[in-house]
Design a protein around this motif. Sequence first.
Motif, PDB file in Angstrom:
ATOM      1  N   SER A  82       4.038  -1.694  -1.366  1.00  0.00           N
ATOM      2  CA  SER A  82       4.978  -1.400  -2.438  1.00  0.00           C
ATOM      3  C   SER A  82       4.307  -0.345  -3.307  1.00  0.00           C
ATOM      4  CB  SER A  82       5.319  -2.666  -3.225  1.00  0.00           C
ATOM      5  OG  SER A  82       4.162  -3.203  -3.815  1.00  0.00           O
ATOM      6  N   LYS A  83       4.840  -0.064  -4.449  1.00  0.00           N
ATOM      7  CA  LYS A  83       4.338   1.037  -5.275  1.00  0.00           C
ATOM      8  C   LYS A  83       2.810   1.009  -5.454  1.00  0.00           C
ATOM      9  CE  LYS A  83       4.855   3.231  -9.743  1.00  0.00           C
ATOM     10  NZ  LYS A  83       5.452   3.175 -11.056  1.00  0.00           N
ATOM     11  N   GLY A  84       2.241  -0.144  -5.744  1.00  0.00           N
ATOM     12  CA  GLY A  84       0.800  -0.199  -5.980  1.00  0.00           C
ATOM     13  C   GLY A  84       0.082  -1.267  -5.195  1.00  0.00           C
ATOM     14  N   ALA A  85       0.733  -1.827  -4.171  1.00  0.00           N
ATOM     15  CA  ALA A  85       0.161  -2.969  -3.459  1.00  0.00           C
ATOM     16  C   ALA A  85       0.211  -2.800  -1.942  1.00  0.00           C
ATOM     17  CB  ALA A  85       0.921  -4.237  -3.840  1.00  0.00           C
ATOM     18  N   ILE A  86      -0.792  -3.404  -1.307  1.00  0.00           N
ATOM     19  CA  ILE A  86      -0.851  -3.468   0.154  1.00  0.00           C
ATOM     20  C   ILE A  86      -1.000  -4.937   0.516  1.00  0.00           C
ATOM     21  CG2 ILE A  86      -2.112  -2.760   2.232  1.00  0.00           C
ATOM     22  CD1 ILE A  86      -3.409  -0.540   0.379  1.00  0.00           C
ATOM     23  N   GLN A  87      -0.266  -5.373   1.524  1.00  0.00           N
ATOM     24  CA  GLN A  87      -0.386  -6.752   1.993  1.00  0.00           C
ATOM     25  C   GLN A  87      -1.128  -6.765   3.324  1.00  0.00           C
ATOM     26  OE1 GLN A  87       3.403  -8.758   2.135  1.00  0.00           O
ATOM     27  NE2 GLN A  87       3.883  -8.251   0.008  1.00  0.00           N
ATOM     28  N   PHE A  88      -2.268  -7.446   3.350  1.00  0.00           N
ATOM     29  CA  PHE A  88      -3.012  -7.617   4.589  1.00  0.00           C
ATOM     30  C   PHE A  88      -2.652  -8.992   5.166  1.00  0.00           C
ATOM     31  CE2 PHE A  88      -6.259  -4.821   2.337  1.00  0.00           C
ATOM     32  CZ  PHE A  88      -5.860  -3.667   2.991  1.00  0.00           C
ATOM     33  N   PRO A  89      -2.048  -9.024   6.369  1.00  0.00           N
ATOM     34  CA  PRO A  89      -1.651 -10.296   6.969  1.00  0.00           C
ATOM     35  C   PRO A  89      -2.856 -11.206   7.211  1.00  0.00           C
ATOM     36  CG  PRO A  89      -0.663  -8.445   8.139  1.00  0.00           C
ATOM     37  CD  PRO A  89      -1.684  -7.881   7.199  1.00  0.00           C
ATOM     38  N   LEU A  90      -2.630 -12.483   7.081  1.00  0.00           N
ATOM     39  CA  LEU A  90      -3.702 -13.463   7.262  1.00  0.00           C
ATOM     40  C   LEU A  90      -4.149 -13.579   8.711  1.00  0.00           C
ATOM     41  CD1 LEU A  90      -2.305 -16.221   4.903  1.00  0.00           C
ATOM     42  CD2 LEU A  90      -4.175 -14.617   4.426  1.00  0.00           C
ATOM     43  N   ASP A  91      -3.259 -13.230   9.645  1.00  0.00           N
ATOM     44  CA  ASP A  91      -3.568 -13.397  11.073  1.00  0.00           C
ATOM     45  C   ASP A  91      -4.168 -12.137  11.707  1.00  0.00           C
ATOM     46  OD1 ASP A  91      -1.280 -11.842  11.017  1.00  0.00           O
ATOM     47  OD2 ASP A  91      -0.202 -13.026  12.516  1.00  0.00           O
ATOM     48  N   GLN A  92      -4.549 -11.166  10.876  1.00  0.00           N
ATOM     49  CA  GLN A  92      -5.168  -9.939  11.391  1.00  0.00           C
ATOM     50  C   GLN A  92      -6.496  -9.704  10.686  1.00  0.00           C
ATOM     51  OE1 GLN A  92      -2.611  -6.513  11.030  1.00  0.00           O
ATOM     52  NE2 GLN A  92      -0.814  -7.635  11.734  1.00  0.00           N
ATOM     53  N   GLU A  93      -7.374  -8.987  11.375  1.00  0.00           N
ATOM     54  CA  GLU A  93      -8.633  -8.591  10.756  1.00  0.00           C
ATOM     55  C   GLU A  93      -8.339  -7.598   9.630  1.00  0.00           C
ATOM     56  OE1 GLU A  93     -11.787  -9.722  11.504  1.00  0.00           O
ATOM     57  OE2 GLU A  93     -10.697 -11.140  12.759  1.00  0.00           O
ATOM     58  N   LEU A  94      -9.174  -7.606   8.614  1.00  0.00           N
ATOM     59  CA  LEU A  94      -9.023  -6.607   7.558  1.00  0.00           C
ATOM     60  C   LEU A  94      -9.334  -5.219   8.117  1.00  0.00           C
ATOM     61  CD1 LEU A  94     -10.788  -8.349   4.533  1.00  0.00           C
ATOM     62  CD2 LEU A  94      -8.338  -8.009   4.852  1.00  0.00           C
ATOM     63  N   PRO A  95      -8.593  -4.191   7.716  1.00  0.00           N
ATOM     64  CA  PRO A  95      -8.869  -2.826   8.177  1.00  0.00           C
ATOM     65  C   PRO A  95     -10.031  -2.229   7.365  1.00  0.00           C
ATOM     66  CG  PRO A  95      -6.980  -2.821   6.717  1.00  0.00           C
ATOM     67  CD  PRO A  95      -7.399  -4.261   6.877  1.00  0.00           C
ATOM     68  N   VAL A  96     -11.236  -2.604   7.735  1.00  0.00           N
ATOM     69  CA  VAL A  96     -12.432  -2.298   6.951  1.00  0.00           C
ATOM     70  C   VAL A  96     -12.579  -0.806   6.671  1.00  0.00           C
ATOM     71  CG1 VAL A  96     -14.961  -2.415   6.945  1.00  0.00           C
ATOM     72  CG2 VAL A  96     -13.615  -4.381   7.715  1.00  0.00           C
ATOM     73  N   ASP A  97     -12.457   0.032   7.691  1.00  0.00           N
ATOM     74  CA  ASP A  97     -12.646   1.475   7.484  1.00  0.00           C
ATOM     75  C   ASP A  97     -11.610   2.040   6.515  1.00  0.00           C
ATOM     76  OD1 ASP A  97     -14.848   1.493   9.142  1.00  0.00           O
ATOM     77  OD2 ASP A  97     -13.711   2.112  10.910  1.00  0.00           O
ATOM     78  N   LEU A  98     -10.387   1.589   6.633  1.00  0.00           N
ATOM     79  CA  LEU A  98      -9.323   2.042   5.732  1.00  0.00           C
ATOM     80  C   LEU A  98      -9.588   1.568   4.303  1.00  0.00           C
ATOM     81  CD1 LEU A  98      -6.670   3.467   5.208  1.00  0.00           C
ATOM     82  CD2 LEU A  98      -5.482   1.412   6.029  1.00  0.00           C
ATOM     83  N   ILE A  99     -10.007   0.332   4.149  1.00  0.00           N
ATOM     84  CA  ILE A  99     -10.327  -0.190   2.818  1.00  0.00           C
ATOM     85  C   ILE A  99     -11.433   0.656   2.179  1.00  0.00           C
ATOM     86  CG2 ILE A  99     -11.366  -2.144   1.572  1.00  0.00           C
ATOM     87  CD1 ILE A  99      -9.860  -3.960   3.653  1.00  0.00           C
ATOM     88  N   LYS A 100     -12.449   0.983   2.950  1.00  0.00           N
ATOM     89  CA  LYS A 100     -13.548   1.809   2.428  1.00  0.00           C
ATOM     90  C   LYS A 100     -13.038   3.176   1.973  1.00  0.00           C
ATOM     91  CE  LYS A 100     -17.301  -0.308   5.052  1.00  0.00           C
ATOM     92  NZ  LYS A 100     -18.304  -0.117   6.113  1.00  0.00           N
ATOM     93  N   LYS A 101     -12.194   3.792   2.777  1.00  0.00           N
ATOM     94  CA  LYS A 101     -11.653   5.110   2.408  1.00  0.00           C
ATOM     95  C   LYS A 101     -10.841   5.030   1.116  1.00  0.00           C
ATOM     96  CE  LYS A 101     -10.318   6.302   6.881  1.00  0.00           C
ATOM     97  NZ  LYS A 101      -9.491   7.083   7.792  1.00  0.00           N
ATOM     98  N   ILE A 102     -10.052   3.976   0.986  1.00  0.00           N
ATOM     99  CA  ILE A 102      -9.226   3.813  -0.212  1.00  0.00           C
ATOM    100  C   ILE A 102     -10.093   3.586  -1.442  1.00  0.00           C
ATOM    101  CG2 ILE A 102      -7.552   2.287  -1.328  1.00  0.00           C
ATOM    102  CD1 ILE A 102      -6.247   1.946   1.493  1.00  0.00           C
ATOM    103  N   VAL A 103     -11.110   2.742  -1.323  1.00  0.00           N
ATOM    104  CA  VAL A 103     -12.001   2.470  -2.460  1.00  0.00           C
ATOM    105  C   VAL A 103     -12.710   3.756  -2.892  1.00  0.00           C
ATOM    106  CG1 VAL A 103     -14.087   1.245  -3.191  1.00  0.00           C
ATOM    107  CG2 VAL A 103     -12.293   0.019  -1.940  1.00  0.00           C
ATOM    108  N   LEU A 104     -13.213   4.519  -1.941  1.00  0.00           N
ATOM    109  CA  LEU A 104     -13.899   5.769  -2.282  1.00  0.00           C
ATOM    110  C   LEU A 104     -12.932   6.794  -2.883  1.00  0.00           C
ATOM    111  CD1 LEU A 104     -16.348   6.019   0.734  1.00  0.00           C
ATOM    112  CD2 LEU A 104     -16.884   5.380  -1.633  1.00  0.00           C
ATOM    113  N   PHE A 105     -11.704   6.811  -2.401  1.00  0.00           N
ATOM    114  CA  PHE A 105     -10.666   7.670  -2.980  1.00  0.00           C
ATOM    115  C   PHE A 105     -10.454   7.318  -4.450  1.00  0.00           C
ATOM    116  CE2 PHE A 105      -6.194   8.112  -4.183  1.00  0.00           C
ATOM    117  CZ  PHE A 105      -5.955   9.463  -3.938  1.00  0.00           C
TER     118      PHE A 105
END
Length: 113
Positions: A82-105
Amino acid sequence: MTIIEKYISNTPEDRHAKLQQLYTIIKQLIPEATEKMSYGMPTFYLNGNLVHFANAKNHIGFYPAPSAIEAFKLELAEFKTSKGAIQFPLDQELPVDLIKKIVLFRLEENAKK
């Protein structure tokens, strides 16, 4: 125990591993950030709020600000956003590389303030 670790310990036990993983990723990327609770969610703060995350009923919520959602919209296509949120499903691994890119951004974005 930090305030964020306390938050994680108060969530359902089956969520601890994912929440702890998310916490560790962010903490390792920005160890200089202040950890606090904001809007009832674990928050990392440096030159303003960087990112929030939270346990939700059916997912792990990650809140990196609308600018990050827009900047990574193609990579986020498989996730509900949504505008400011991402939902990570409980039945999937976290997208670690993407999370890192977003945090650094967000770190770079806040540094420009």
